[in-house]
Design a protein around this motif. Structure first.
Motif, PDB file in Angstrom:
ATOM      1  N   ASP A 102       1.547   0.900   9.975  1.00 27.92           N
ATOM      2  CA  ASP A 102       0.670  -0.598   9.702  1.00 27.92           C
ATOM      3  C   ASP A 102       1.557  -1.309  10.657  1.00 27.92           C
ATOM      4  N   ARG A 137       3.776   4.493   6.002  1.00 30.54           N
ATOM      5  CA  ARG A 137       3.475   5.243   4.731  1.00 30.54           C
ATOM      6  C   ARG A 137       3.487   6.508   4.999  1.00 30.54           C
ATOM      7  N   VAL A 178       2.730  10.119   3.330  1.00 30.52           N
ATOM      8  CA  VAL A 178       1.864  10.684   2.508  1.00 30.52           C
ATOM      9  C   VAL A 178       2.078  12.159   2.321  1.00 30.52           C
ATOM     10  N   HIS A 223       3.356   9.118  -2.497  1.00 30.41           N
ATOM     11  CA  HIS A 223       3.229   8.101  -1.359  1.00 30.41           C
ATOM     12  C   HIS A 223       4.327   7.438  -1.428  1.00 30.41           C
ATOM     13  N   GLU A 240       6.087   3.997   0.614  1.00 26.78           N
ATOM     14  CA  GLU A 240       5.865   2.795   1.631  1.00 26.78           C
ATOM     15  C   GLU A 240       7.113   2.385   1.944  1.00 26.78           C
ATOM     16  N   GLU A 256       2.402   2.223  -8.816  1.00 31.95           N
ATOM     17  CA  GLU A 256       3.621   2.307  -8.311  1.00 31.95           C
ATOM     18  C   GLU A 256       4.529   3.124  -9.460  1.00 31.95           C
TER      19      GLU A 256
END
Length: 110
Positions: free
Chosen positions: A36, A41, A43, A55, A57, A83
């Motif tokens: 981004d 991120r 995965v 995941h 981030e 989360e």
């Protein structure tokens, strides 16, 4: 890939080249890397770490010049991704250790 995401990958994998860093992270963890503007991120194909995350981030916070980490676990039935773990204010030199602790995976061969 933005310069911020490239720098983040280089610091995570302790490589000088962003493409080598991305390859190293992918090879050692099996994670797909999504970039981004100010974040990456990871995965994972399988649940990993103590929190069984899928995941991860890693976002760069420009205001503090530090990194923020958030881990998520995807529910395969409902496709919700709540989360499960968060850590803010991580210094660049502590980034690799923090990520390795939460995932249980190594990000470098050294």
């Amino acid at each position: 890939m933005t310069p911020t995401a490239a720098t983040l990958l280089c610091q995570l994998a302790r490589q000088n080249d962003a493409m080598q860093a991305a390859g190293m992270v992918n090879l050692l963890t099996g994670a797909t890397i999504v970039t981004d503007e100010n974040a990456i991120r990871l995965v994972f194909k399988k649940q990993t770490g103590k929190a069984k995350l899928t995941h991860l981030e890693i976002a760069y916070n420009e205001g503090t010049d530090l990194y923020d980490l958030k881990a998520h676990r995807m529910n395969k039935r409902t496709f919700e991704c709540p989360e499960v773990w968060a850590l803010g204010g991580v210094y660049a030199e502590d980034l690799k250790a923090a990520v390795e602790e939460v995932t249980g995976l190594y990000f470098t061969m050294r």
